[in-house]
Motif scaffolding. Structure first.
Motif, short mmCIF file in Angstrom:
data_model
loop_
_atom_site.label_atom_id
_atom_site.label_comp_id
_atom_site.label_asym_id
_atom_site.label_seq_id
_atom_site.Cartn_x
_atom_site.Cartn_y
_atom_site.Cartn_z
N HIS A 50 1.00 -1.20 0.22
CA HIS A 50 0.02 0.02 -0.02
C HIS A 50 0.70 1.42 0.13
O HIS A 50 1.17 1.77 0.95
N ALA A 69 -3.82 -3.66 4.22
CA ALA A 69 -4.44 -4.30 5.32
C ALA A 69 -4.63 -5.77 5.52
O ALA A 69 -4.28 -6.28 6.60
N ASP A 70 -5.28 -6.20 4.42
CA ASP A 70 -5.56 -7.74 4.53
C ASP A 70 -4.86 -8.48 3.56
O ASP A 70 -5.05 -9.56 3.05
N ALA A 71 -3.55 -7.87 3.32
CA ALA A 71 -2.60 -8.65 2.19
C ALA A 71 -2.20 -10.11 2.91
O ALA A 71 -2.27 -11.09 2.29
N SER A 118 -3.40 -11.89 5.35
CA SER A 118 -4.38 -12.84 5.76
C SER A 118 -4.98 -13.21 4.38
O SER A 118 -5.27 -14.70 4.36
N THR A 119 -5.04 -12.47 3.32
CA THR A 119 -5.31 -13.09 2.00
C THR A 119 -4.54 -14.17 1.51
O THR A 119 -4.92 -15.21 0.92
N SER A 150 -4.94 -17.39 3.25
CA SER A 150 -6.02 -17.90 2.95
C SER A 150 -6.07 -18.56 1.76
O SER A 150 -6.65 -19.86 1.68
N TYR A 154 -8.42 -3.92 -8.18
CA TYR A 154 -8.48 -3.58 -6.63
C TYR A 154 -8.22 -2.02 -6.80
O TYR A 154 -7.45 -1.24 -7.27
N THR A 158 -11.43 -4.65 -1.40
CA THR A 158 -10.51 -5.45 -0.64
C THR A 158 -9.95 -6.63 -1.16
O THR A 158 -10.52 -7.18 -2.23
N ALA A 169 -9.22 -9.48 -0.01
CA ALA A 169 -10.05 -10.61 0.23
C ALA A 169 -11.06 -10.90 -0.66
O ALA A 169 -11.46 -11.96 -0.94
N ASN A 170 -11.83 -9.71 -1.01
CA ASN A 170 -12.98 -9.87 -1.95
C ASN A 170 -12.37 -10.31 -3.14
O ASN A 170 -13.09 -11.06 -4.11
#
Length: 211
Positions: free
Chosen positions: A14, A87-89, A91-92, A95, A183, A203, A205-206
């Motif tokens: 980011h 922010a969700d890099a 965790s994604t 996942s 994104y 996001t 994640a999406n």
């Protein structure tokens, strides 16, 4: 989709504030007013020298691109130290790995800096391959780099989802026969992303929902 090709700048990393800050710094001698994030997104395109011509309202002169590009990177490499992963890099990435998919990283940032930064964040283990721009290559469009990247991976483009923050990422996916999700956290405004006709998400994640 079994394989994801991630973009770096503006996607996993980011860095929009560093990009805008470095751009403003390098154009300050030209007397241009400072851009905010939305103002920059309104003029941004790839290749980046086209953005600079839009900002100046004229073609670049001989040697001007090289000077601007060097100046930009000098400022960017200072300002990027204040930036971090999206922010969700993390965790994604985890996942998608848990779901049994593979993933790689393709960036138009300098290869040696990319590899070092990815390792610094400890996320290099998530990628089967990391490719950045070599100094022997011009920093233009991503499509031909995507061809080489997928060839080196030996994956079927039909099994690939490209996730990035610019229309150039979607062009590169289209060029090789892969799918794309764009994104909104990077350098291109939502309207320009949506105009390409591929899914647009807010996001990361999406984004993997489309894989």
């Amino acid at each position: 989709m079994r394989h994801i090709v991630w973009d770096w700048n503006g996607t996993l990393f980011h860095d929009i504030d560093a990009v805008v800050g470095a751009t403003n710094a390098v154009f300050e001698p030209y007397g241009l007013g400072s851009y905010d994030v939305e103002g920059f997104r309104a003029v941004y395109t790839r290749p980046i020298w086209t953005t600079y011509e839009r900002m100046l309202g004229r073609p670049l002169e001989d040697g001007e691109w090289a000077r601007l590009d060097q100046g930009f990177h000098d400022h960017y490499h200072r300002l990027m130290l204040e930036c971090g992963l999206a922010a969700d890099a993390l965790s994604t990435l985890r996942s998608w790995e848990r779901e049994g998919g593979t993933q790689s990283l393709l960036s138009m940032w300098w290869h040696e800096r990319l590899v070092a930064k990815v390792a610094e964040y400890g996320i290099d283990r998530h990628f089967t391959r990391v490719d950045g721009l070599l100094h022997t290559e011009p920093g233009g469009h991503k499509a031909e780099c995507m061809v080489a990247h997928l060839k080196a991976l030996d994956v079927d483009p039909g099994d690939v989802l490209v996730i990035g923050d610019s229309v150039d990422d979607a062009h590169a996916a289209q060029h090789v026969g892969a799918r794309a999700v764009l994104y909104t956290g990077g350098m291109t405004g939502r309207g320009d992303l949506e105009a390409f006709g591929v899914p647009v998400v807010d996001t990361l994640a999406n984004a993997i929902d489309y894989a």
